[in-house]
Design an enzyme around this catalytic site. Structure first.
Site, short mmCIF file in Angstrom:
data_model
loop_
_atom_site.label_atom_id
_atom_site.label_comp_id
_atom_site.label_asym_id
_atom_site.label_seq_id
_atom_site.Cartn_x
_atom_site.Cartn_y
_atom_site.Cartn_z
N GLU A 95 0.84 -1.20 0.00
CA GLU A 95 0.00 0.00 0.00
C GLU A 95 0.87 1.25 0.00
O GLU A 95 2.01 1.22 0.50
CB GLU A 95 -0.86 0.02 1.28
CG GLU A 95 -2.15 -0.76 1.19
CD GLU A 95 -3.29 0.06 0.59
OE1 GLU A 95 -3.01 1.10 -0.07
OE2 GLU A 95 -4.45 -0.33 0.77
N ASP A 99 -4.49 4.95 5.98
CA ASP A 99 -5.08 6.15 6.57
C ASP A 99 -6.13 5.70 7.58
O ASP A 99 -5.80 5.45 8.74
CB ASP A 99 -5.65 6.98 5.40
CG ASP A 99 -6.27 8.28 5.83
OD1 ASP A 99 -5.88 8.81 6.88
OD2 ASP A 99 -7.16 8.80 5.11
N ARG A 161 2.05 12.57 -8.73
CA ARG A 161 2.59 11.22 -8.54
C ARG A 161 4.07 11.16 -8.92
O ARG A 161 4.81 10.31 -8.45
CB ARG A 161 1.83 10.21 -9.42
CG ARG A 161 0.39 9.99 -9.02
CD ARG A 161 -0.15 8.74 -9.69
NE ARG A 161 -1.61 8.69 -9.70
CZ ARG A 161 -2.35 8.24 -8.69
NH1 ARG A 161 -1.79 7.79 -7.59
NH2 ARG A 161 -3.66 8.23 -8.78
P1 5GP Z 1 -7.82 4.24 3.92
O1 5GP Z 1 -8.78 3.24 3.38
O2 5GP Z 1 -6.73 3.66 4.78
O3 5GP Z 1 -8.53 5.39 4.61
O4 5GP Z 1 -7.18 4.97 2.68
C1 5GP Z 1 -6.31 4.37 1.86
C2 5GP Z 1 -6.18 5.13 0.57
O5 5GP Z 1 -6.58 6.50 0.67
C3 5GP Z 1 -4.71 5.21 0.19
O6 5GP Z 1 -4.31 4.03 -0.49
C4 5GP Z 1 -4.67 6.44 -0.65
O7 5GP Z 1 -5.02 6.14 -1.98
C5 5GP Z 1 -5.72 7.34 -0.04
N1 5GP Z 1 -5.10 8.29 0.91
C6 5GP Z 1 -5.23 8.34 2.24
N2 5GP Z 1 -4.49 9.33 2.78
C7 5GP Z 1 -3.87 9.93 1.74
C8 5GP Z 1 -2.95 11.01 1.64
O8 5GP Z 1 -2.51 11.66 2.61
N3 5GP Z 1 -2.52 11.33 0.39
C9 5GP Z 1 -2.94 10.66 -0.72
N4 5GP Z 1 -2.46 11.08 -1.89
N5 5GP Z 1 -3.81 9.63 -0.66
C10 5GP Z 1 -4.26 9.27 0.55
#
Ligand code: 5GP
Length: 175
Positions: A95, A99, A161
């Site tokens: 990953e 988050d 990116r």
């Molecule tokens: P989660 O399901 O853990 O909340 O989020 C995972 C996905 O959210 C990550 O794989 C990413 O694509 C996106 N994401 C979460 N936080 C960030 C961040 O600070 N920056 C970016 N670019 N994407 C994030």
């Protein structure tokens, strides 16, 4: 909106090498499949695999969850599935960032039903302050605060990116 450097390219490179060496050590003699989650982890995964000194294969998973928003919807869906079965294989899911943990937790549950020999998680970044579902990260690059990170594969509305370092998007006007 401004971009503020967070972690420079040489620090990332050094940490990625450390993680790759750990993985090489942990999977000696095992059949390893590296599964990068698209798109955010493609740069991290590309650097990581080049420092893993083992026979391995790479297969990709595409997920839909975020859109262009900065908040997780909590709804995760596989948009591109693996091209080969993982039954009996040792799998590392890669990953970009954990988050809320919802994506990693959903993917863990999904992949475990396919009966891999083992399933571990590598993530470049972790934002522990945002956890909604706790997931164990076996190979972690860096812990970050509750900020929106871009660069080194991570995007904001599909941009940034290609930055070779990690940066934070802030509301400050750019100078
Ligand atoms: P989660 O399901 O853990 O909340 O989020 C995972 C996905 O959210 C990550 O794989 C990413 O694509 C996106 N994401 C979460 N936080 C960030 C961040 O600070 N920056 C970016 N670019 N994407 C994030």
């Amino acid at each position: 909106m401004a971009i503020k450097p967070l972690i420079d390219a040489s620090r990332i490179a050094q940490r990625v090498i450390e993680l790759a060496h750990e993985i090489t050590h942990d999977y000696l003699g095992k059949e390893l499949v590296i599964v990068p989650v698209l798109k955010g982890s493609y740069v991290f995964a590309a650097d990581l695999v080049r420092h893993i000194d083992l026979d391995l294969s790479v297969d990709f998973l595409g997920v839909r969850s975020y859109g262009d928003a900065q908040e997780s919807s909590g709804v995760v869906e596989i948009s591109t599935d693996l091209s080969h079965p993982i039954e009996g294989k040792h799998v590392i899911l890669v990953e970009d960032i954990v988050d809320t943990g919802l994506t990693a937790s959903y993917l863990n549950q999904n992949l475990i039903t396919r009966r891999p020999a083992s399933l571990k998680l590598a993530s470049l970044l972790h934002k522990p302050s945002r956890t909604r579902k706790t997931v164990e990260i076996d190979y972690l690059g860096f812990t970050v605060d509750d900020v929106f990170v871009v660069g080194y594969g991570l995007d904001h509305a599909e941009k940034f990116r290609n930055l070779p370092y990690l940066a934070v998007i802030t509301d400050e006007p750019s100078s």
